[in-house]
Enzyme design. Structure first.
Site, PDB file in Angstrom:
ATOM      1  N   ASP A 264       0.828  -1.213   0.000  1.00 26.30           N
ATOM      2  CA  ASP A 264       0.000   0.000   0.000  1.00 26.30           C
ATOM      3  C   ASP A 264       0.857   1.256   0.000  1.00 26.30           C
ATOM      4  O   ASP A 264       0.420   2.312  -0.465  1.00 26.30           O
ATOM      5  CB  ASP A 264      -0.899   0.046   1.253  1.00 26.30           C
ATOM      6  CG  ASP A 264      -1.907  -1.081   1.290  1.00 26.30           C
ATOM      7  OD1 ASP A 264      -1.881  -1.937   0.388  1.00 26.30           O
ATOM      8  OD2 ASP A 264      -2.720  -1.108   2.235  1.00 26.30           O
TER       9      ASP A 264
ATOM     10  N   ASP B 197      -2.525   5.628  -2.932  1.00 29.42           N
ATOM     11  CA  ASP B 197      -1.907   4.501  -2.244  1.00 29.42           C
ATOM     12  C   ASP B 197      -1.142   3.728  -3.321  1.00 29.42           C
ATOM     13  O   ASP B 197      -1.625   3.593  -4.456  1.00 29.42           O
ATOM     14  CB  ASP B 197      -2.967   3.594  -1.612  1.00 29.42           C
ATOM     15  CG  ASP B 197      -3.568   4.168  -0.320  1.00 29.42           C
ATOM     16  OD1 ASP B 197      -3.267   5.330   0.014  1.00 29.42           O
ATOM     17  OD2 ASP B 197      -4.332   3.443   0.341  1.00 29.42           O
TER      18      ASP B 197
ATOM     19  N   HIS C 229      -7.470  -0.024  -4.042  1.00 31.46           N
ATOM     20  CA  HIS C 229      -6.378  -0.948  -4.357  1.00 31.46           C
ATOM     21  C   HIS C 229      -6.779  -1.902  -5.486  1.00 31.46           C
ATOM     22  O   HIS C 229      -7.757  -2.629  -5.385  1.00 31.46           O
ATOM     23  CB  HIS C 229      -5.904  -1.712  -3.110  1.00 31.46           C
ATOM     24  CG  HIS C 229      -5.496  -0.765  -2.014  1.00 31.46           C
ATOM     25  ND1 HIS C 229      -5.280  -1.165  -0.724  1.00 31.46           N
ATOM     26  CD2 HIS C 229      -5.254   0.579  -2.030  1.00 31.46           C
ATOM     27  CE1 HIS C 229      -4.944  -0.114   0.015  1.00 31.46           C
ATOM     28  NE2 HIS C 229      -4.923   0.953  -0.773  1.00 31.46           N
TER      29      HIS C 229
ATOM     30  N   ASP D 263      -5.381  -4.593  -6.600  1.00 36.77           N
ATOM     31  CA  ASP D 263      -4.876  -5.967  -6.654  1.00 36.77           C
ATOM     32  C   ASP D 263      -5.821  -7.050  -6.136  1.00 36.77           C
ATOM     33  O   ASP D 263      -5.401  -8.188  -5.938  1.00 36.77           O
ATOM     34  CB  ASP D 263      -3.487  -6.071  -6.003  1.00 36.77           C
ATOM     35  CG  ASP D 263      -3.410  -5.467  -4.629  1.00 36.77           C
ATOM     36  OD1 ASP D 263      -4.409  -4.901  -4.157  1.00 36.77           O
ATOM     37  OD2 ASP D 263      -2.326  -5.552  -4.009  1.00 36.77           O
TER      38      ASP D 263
ATOM     39  N   ARG E  97     -16.223  -6.895 -11.275  1.00 40.46           N
ATOM     40  CA  ARG E  97     -15.638  -5.545 -11.430  1.00 40.46           C
ATOM     41  C   ARG E  97     -14.924  -5.508 -12.772  1.00 40.46           C
ATOM     42  O   ARG E  97     -13.693  -5.417 -12.834  1.00 40.46           O
ATOM     43  CB  ARG E  97     -14.633  -5.253 -10.318  1.00 40.46           C
ATOM     44  CG  ARG E  97     -15.146  -5.481  -8.918  1.00 40.46           C
ATOM     45  CD  ARG E  97     -14.025  -5.328  -7.896  1.00 40.46           C
ATOM     46  NE  ARG E  97     -14.470  -5.671  -6.560  1.00 40.46           N
ATOM     47  CZ  ARG E  97     -13.651  -5.841  -5.528  1.00 40.46           C
ATOM     48  NH1 ARG E  97     -12.334  -5.693  -5.688  1.00 40.46           N
ATOM     49  NH2 ARG E  97     -14.120  -6.159  -4.347  1.00 40.46           N
TER      50      ARG E  97
ATOM     51  N   SER F 240     -11.310  -5.960   3.816  1.00 41.65           N
ATOM     52  CA  SER F 240     -11.283  -6.370   2.411  1.00 41.65           C
ATOM     53  C   SER F 240     -12.473  -7.254   2.085  1.00 41.65           C
ATOM     54  O   SER F 240     -13.162  -7.756   2.964  1.00 41.65           O
ATOM     55  CB  SER F 240      -9.992  -7.138   2.124  1.00 41.65           C
ATOM     56  OG  SER F 240      -8.883  -6.375   2.537  1.00 41.65           O
ATOM     57  N   SER F 241     -12.664  -7.473   0.794  1.00 43.36           N
ATOM     58  CA  SER F 241     -13.760  -8.310   0.326  1.00 43.36           C
ATOM     59  C   SER F 241     -13.265  -9.752   0.173  1.00 43.36           C
ATOM     60  O   SER F 241     -12.073 -10.043   0.335  1.00 43.36           O
ATOM     61  CB  SER F 241     -14.245  -7.793  -1.029  1.00 43.36           C
ATOM     62  OG  SER F 241     -13.292  -8.105  -2.017  1.00 43.36           O
TER      63      SER F 241
ATOM     64  N   CYS G 263      -0.767  -7.814  -1.229  1.00 45.28           N
ATOM     65  CA  CYS G 263      -0.768  -6.649  -0.322  1.00 45.28           C
ATOM     66  C   CYS G 263       0.357  -6.731   0.711  1.00 45.28           C
ATOM     67  O   CYS G 263       0.947  -5.715   1.079  1.00 45.28           O
ATOM     68  CB  CYS G 263      -2.071  -6.580   0.476  1.00 45.28           C
ATOM     69  SG  CYS G 263      -3.571  -6.591  -0.483  1.00 45.28           S
TER      70      CYS G 263
HETATM   71  N1  GLY Z   1     -10.028  -3.829  -3.099  1.00 44.32           N
HETATM   72  C1  GLY Z   1      -9.871  -4.714  -2.033  1.00 44.32           C
HETATM   73  C2  GLY Z   1     -11.002  -5.660  -1.870  1.00 44.32           C
HETATM   74  O1  GLY Z   1     -11.615  -6.115  -2.785  1.00 44.32           O
HETATM   75  O2  GLY Z   1     -11.302  -5.944  -0.779  1.00 44.32           O
END
Ligand code: GLY
Length: 377
Positions: free
Chosen positions: A112, A200, A249, A251, A268, A302-303, A355
């Site tokens: 990050d 970031d 982010h 990634d 996405r 995060s997801s 990350c």
């Molecule tokens: N962009 C980070 C996530 O999907 O949690």
């Protein structure tokens, strides 16, 4: 340029060339920061993190550190040099002349903060107040690299003021709803304004001469312009990913695996009008496998898409979180040697395997992977 473990050299131009030297974060002292504008916009509305802040429970820190240490050892056993940051006391309140907040964050995700481009390591501005001083955790390592490698460039992007002018008040609510968020993010109406450059480092992917940068909550257009001016020999491309209600982010959304091949999060999708760069140059964009889990671990920002937050060790070898069976299988079928790494206990501390690392040295030089540039992407 050939690698020698006795000599420190900073060199990394992309996300896939053979990795020889890397920083792996640590979970010590990590805090859940108190509310602040950009961070609140990112914490999902139904998250168990809403309304609480302070140091994370020690047993969760220990569990995360055990997995981080195991990951570091696994890399070392493969001949990769691993360095670790020096955490500061994140539980201290932080203040600048413009604002104060109750704590810092942590230093589990060096990706990050640090952007390595060739022989340069650039400290990002960051866009959360709680992360303003995080660069200090990496200064001992950057000092060491700077002293050991006469060609290393240690750079820091202009520290931002992070006053309220940097954030849209529209996002100051935990009742916006996912539909409205998706509308806003598709319209590129993000929580950060363009008052000053904010980014970031984990919003940038490196493809040799081309840098692909996600415009979203943590990186604004002013920063993308700043990056283009800072790297005049590079071509910097802004991308965005409608479908992500909390876009920070790149990634867990867009993951280059080897020259010519990228995984894109199917929820996405990179918009058609931004695909020209890849299509014109014969790059294939495939949909990533769906995550194996229905929800992130407790107290996680995060997801579930950390499933695709993989670390490529070389164009034939990739580290994947061990429980992400769909992702493991997809990469195996694509012909990679897949290295399973248990890492879910570390997710809440700042993300997945990509990350949790920052490149110091990958073999190879600055190649042009996109000789055919679209007029616009
Ligand atoms: N962009 C980070 C996530 O999907 O949690």
């Amino acid at each position: 340029m050939s690698w020698s473990p006795e000599k420190t050299t900073v060199n990394s131009w992309n996300e896939w060339d053979p990795l020889k030297h890397v920083i792996v974060g640590v979970a010590d002292g990590c805090c859940i920061p108190p509310p602040e504008p950009a961070l609140d916009a990112k914490v999902p509305e139904d998250s168990d993190m809403r309304g609480q802040w302070g140091p994370r429970p020690q047993e969760t820190v220990d569990a995360a550190n055990a997995q981080l240490d195991n990951f570091a050892k696994l890399l070392e056993d493969r001949g990769i040099r691993v360095d670790r940051p020096d955490p500061i006391d994140f539980s201290q309140a932080i203040a600048t002349p413009d604002w104060e907040t109750g704590s810092g964050f942590g230093c589990m995700p060096p990706r990050d903060v640090l952007l390595t481009v060739g022989s340069e390591m650039l400290e990002a501005t960051m866009s959360y107040r709680c992360r303003w001083f995080e660069y200090l955790c990496y200064r001992p390592l950057l000092k060491e690299y700077y002293e050991a490698d006469p060609k290393m460039r240690h750079e820091a992007a202009p520290k931002p003021r992070l006053t309220d002018a940097d954030y849209r008040p529209d996002y100051l609510s935990d009742r916006i709803g996912v539909e409205k968020r998706l509308e806003w993010t598709a319209d590129k109406f993000f929580v950060t304004t363009d008052e000053e450059p904010l980014f970031d480092a984990a919003d940038t992917l490196r493809f040799g001469r081309d840098l692909v940068v996600q415009h979203g909550f943590t990186t604004n257009l002013k920063a993308i312009d700043w990056l283009q001016r800072h790297f005049p020999e590079h071509r910097v491309h802004a991308v965005n990913f409608p479908g992500d209600p909390y876009p920070i982010h790149i990634d867990a959304t867009f993951t280059p695996l080897r020259p010519g091949l990228i995984m894109n999060n199917p929820d996405r999708r990179l918009p058609d009008d931004q695909r020209g760069l890849f299509e014109k140059n014969g790059w294939e964009i495939i949909e990533a496998a769906r995550p194996a889990h229905n929800s992130p671990p407790p107290l996680c920002y995060s997801s579930v898409w950390l499933s695709m937050n993989v670390l490529v060790l070389d164009p034939k070898t990739v580290c994947v979180e061990a429980s992400e069976v769909n992702q493991l299988e997809q990469l195996d079928k694509l012909g990679f040697e897949v290295v399973p790494v248990p890492f879910r206990d570390a997710y809440a501390f700042g993300g997945g395997l990509h990350c949790a690392t920052a490149d110091v040295y990958r073999e190879g030089g600055c190649e042009d992977y996109f000789p055919h540039q679209p007029r616009e992407i």
